[in-house]
Design a protein around this motif. Structure first.
Motif, PDB file in Angstrom:
ATOM      1  N   ASN B  47       0.850  -1.200   0.000  1.00  0.00           N
ATOM      2  CA  ASN B  47       0.000   0.000   0.000  1.00  0.00           C
ATOM      3  C   ASN B  47       0.880   1.243   0.000  1.00  0.00           C
ATOM      4  OD1 ASN B  47      -1.883   1.982   0.211  1.00  0.00           O
ATOM      5  ND2 ASN B  47      -2.544   1.466   2.306  1.00  0.00           N
ATOM      6  N   PRO B  48       1.082   1.819  -1.187  1.00  0.00           N
ATOM      7  CA  PRO B  48       1.958   3.003  -1.278  1.00  0.00           C
ATOM      8  C   PRO B  48       1.447   4.177  -0.446  1.00  0.00           C
ATOM      9  CG  PRO B  48       1.415   2.131  -3.468  1.00  0.00           C
ATOM     10  CD  PRO B  48       0.542   1.421  -2.492  1.00  0.00           C
ATOM     11  N   PHE B  49       0.183   4.139  -0.042  1.00  0.00           N
ATOM     12  CA  PHE B  49      -0.359   5.225   0.777  1.00  0.00           C
ATOM     13  C   PHE B  49      -0.110   4.971   2.269  1.00  0.00           C
ATOM     14  CE2 PHE B  49      -2.402   8.104  -2.268  1.00  0.00           C
ATOM     15  CZ  PHE B  49      -2.215   7.349  -3.424  1.00  0.00           C
ATOM     16  N   GLN B  50       0.594   3.874   2.578  1.00  0.00           N
ATOM     17  CA  GLN B  50       1.192   3.629   3.902  1.00  0.00           C
ATOM     18  C   GLN B  50       0.216   3.731   5.056  1.00  0.00           C
ATOM     19  OE1 GLN B  50       4.419   6.530   3.644  1.00  0.00           O
ATOM     20  NE2 GLN B  50       5.767   5.020   2.722  1.00  0.00           N
ATOM     21  N   LEU B  57      -6.189  -9.962  -1.286  1.00  0.00           N
ATOM     22  CA  LEU B  57      -6.964 -11.084  -1.828  1.00  0.00           C
ATOM     23  C   LEU B  57      -6.021 -12.250  -2.138  1.00  0.00           C
ATOM     24  CD1 LEU B  57      -9.421  -9.186  -4.241  1.00  0.00           C
ATOM     25  CD2 LEU B  57      -9.542  -9.545  -1.762  1.00  0.00           C
ATOM     26  N   THR B  61      -4.061  -9.156  -5.026  1.00  0.00           N
ATOM     27  CA  THR B  61      -4.674  -7.830  -5.193  1.00  0.00           C
ATOM     28  C   THR B  61      -4.889  -7.192  -3.829  1.00  0.00           C
ATOM     29  OG1 THR B  61      -5.835  -8.577  -7.171  1.00  0.00           O
ATOM     30  CG2 THR B  61      -6.718  -6.603  -6.090  1.00  0.00           C
ATOM     31  N   ILE B  62      -4.595  -5.882  -3.744  1.00  0.00           N
ATOM     32  CA  ILE B  62      -4.772  -5.151  -2.494  1.00  0.00           C
ATOM     33  C   ILE B  62      -5.960  -4.203  -2.606  1.00  0.00           C
ATOM     34  CG2 ILE B  62      -3.762  -3.375  -0.970  1.00  0.00           C
ATOM     35  CD1 ILE B  62      -2.321  -5.966  -0.602  1.00  0.00           C
ATOM     36  N   ILE B  63      -6.827  -4.233  -1.611  1.00  0.00           N
ATOM     37  CA  ILE B  63      -7.861  -3.209  -1.466  1.00  0.00           C
ATOM     38  C   ILE B  63      -7.548  -2.461  -0.177  1.00  0.00           C
ATOM     39  CG2 ILE B  63     -10.326  -2.702  -1.234  1.00  0.00           C
ATOM     40  CD1 ILE B  63     -10.856  -5.424  -2.573  1.00  0.00           C
ATOM     41  N   ALA B  64      -7.212  -1.183  -0.305  1.00  0.00           N
ATOM     42  CA  ALA B  64      -6.937  -0.349   0.863  1.00  0.00           C
ATOM     43  C   ALA B  64      -8.131   0.572   1.097  1.00  0.00           C
ATOM     44  CB  ALA B  64      -5.671   0.466   0.639  1.00  0.00           C
ATOM     45  N   GLU B  65      -8.101   1.257   2.233  1.00  0.00           N
ATOM     46  CA  GLU B  65      -9.160   2.186   2.653  1.00  0.00           C
ATOM     47  C   GLU B  65     -10.313   1.407   3.317  1.00  0.00           C
ATOM     48  OE1 GLU B  65      -9.224   5.454   2.805  1.00  0.00           O
ATOM     49  OE2 GLU B  65      -7.210   5.560   1.975  1.00  0.00           O
ATOM     50  N   ILE B  67     -13.382   1.974   4.153  1.00  0.00           N
ATOM     51  CA  ILE B  67     -14.733   1.926   3.594  1.00  0.00           C
ATOM     52  C   ILE B  67     -14.757   1.159   2.276  1.00  0.00           C
ATOM     53  CG2 ILE B  67     -16.629   3.376   2.746  1.00  0.00           C
ATOM     54  CD1 ILE B  67     -16.421   3.357   5.781  1.00  0.00           C
ATOM     55  N   ALA B  68     -13.670   1.169   1.538  1.00  0.00           N
ATOM     56  CA  ALA B  68     -13.585   0.365   0.304  1.00  0.00           C
ATOM     57  C   ALA B  68     -13.582  -1.124   0.648  1.00  0.00           C
ATOM     58  CB  ALA B  68     -12.339   0.750  -0.486  1.00  0.00           C
ATOM     59  N   GLU B 123       3.323  12.222  12.924  1.00  0.00           N
ATOM     60  CA  GLU B 123       2.682  13.475  12.501  1.00  0.00           C
ATOM     61  C   GLU B 123       3.698  14.593  12.656  1.00  0.00           C
ATOM     62  OE1 GLU B 123      -0.184  15.049  10.603  1.00  0.00           O
ATOM     63  OE2 GLU B 123      -0.765  13.161  11.559  1.00  0.00           O
TER      64      GLU B 123
END
Lengths: 203, 203
Positions: B47-50, B57, B61-65, B67-68, B123
């Motif tokens: 996940n490039p959005f870290q 899956l 296949t990666i599903i991030a987020e 709510i997704a 942060e």
């Protein structure tokens, strides 16, 4: 049915582009954000969260939130599909819509809201350090999007989707936020130009 | 299929509650946020959005987020429906999910991230003034939610939905952000207690 709109703000533009891609048009009511009309008693009664866009149905029901309004029209008018078809594509579109919103659009918006003199009344306190902190985040997201675009024309795959709309609106908003899109992000640039060239981009 | 998870962070909890409400369980892989493992080369390749959660899956296949991921399982296992049924209910659930996320969960998270010593590395820069600016926003959202709950048991209507999950996770996260939920918001309190009493809240 009518849409509470502002031509100055990026969120209503997302809905206008979406409707144009669906071949739909709606009467609009302009909300004067410059005069903080979204915080007025009349508008707050419609949307207590005091933001545009908002969709008013014929029976007075209000649907607020850009993406909720878009989804309403997706359900009523499934073609062309802008949220994907089938479990994996729908999840992928949602993932990219959210990545573009949370990692690109919001940082660009925060950089704008916390630095631009016109936002002083709306964003109180305005925190310059927070505006600055968001610029490198927006740039990092652009680099990730550029990388993702290496194997596909649109951000979620072969098809134009609502995620591309969020991307275009975010990139166009960088000018107000005084964030320069790096020239070397060639795939991002190609993508933006393709999106900006669609008739819906003028909506 | 497996879920990249952290028991410390609020977003993966949204997915765990969602899965519990669907009666589903998944193997999990813990990502050590304390050691910034989400920014490691190995995890960034997934996940490039870290960020967690991310769903992998069987084919990689990666599903991030959050709510997704939830929507993926909603599509595969529609019962019980947690995103609504039919255009208006689906739009209403999406509206409330987003209102709770953008107006409550995010301000609570910003107040936490920009004040808590444990978040200093994650942060950067930590901006105390931004933490403080978010507290009244979170409180304003709570008052609006309390008002909305005057005519219904759940935030989007008669049915428990993903919007309630976001609300519960946001309210539970106020403790880490040192935001006190006002005692006089009786409907908010009743709602939170009802949500916290569901078996899924322990997930």
């Amino acid at each position: 049915m009518r849409l509470y709109n502002s031509n100055l703000a990026p969120n209503p533009r997302r809905v206008r582009i979406f409707l144009a891609e669906k071949g739909l048009s709606l009467p609009t009511v302009d909300v004067d954000l410059g005069r903080l009309e979204q915080k007025s008693a009349v508008f707050s009664a419609l949307n207590p969260f005091q933001a545009v866009p908002a969709l008013e149905l014929d029976d007075g029901t209000i649907i607020a939130e850009s993406i909720a309004i878009c989804r309403y029209f997706e359900e009523l008018h499934p073609d062309p599909p802008l949220f994907g078809v089938g479990p994996l594509e729908r999840a992928t579109v949602e993932m990219w819509q959210r990545r573009l919103e949370l990692s690109l659009f919001f940082p660009v918006a925060q950089a704008f809201r916390h630095s631009h003199p016109a936002m002083k009344a709306m964003e109180s306190p305005q925190i310059k350090e927070w505006a600055e902190a968001n610029k490198p985040r927006a740039l990092a997201a652009m680099a990730r999007v550029d990388e993702a675009l290496s194997d596909r024309p649109f951000i979620a795959g072969e098809r134009f989707t609502v995620a591309d709309i969020t991307g275009l609106v975010a990139l166009d908003f960088t000018r107000s936020a005084r964030i320069a899109i790096p020239e070397e992000l060639a795939r991002l640039k190609r993508w933006r130009e393709a999106l900006a060239g669609r008739p819906s981009a003028k909506a």
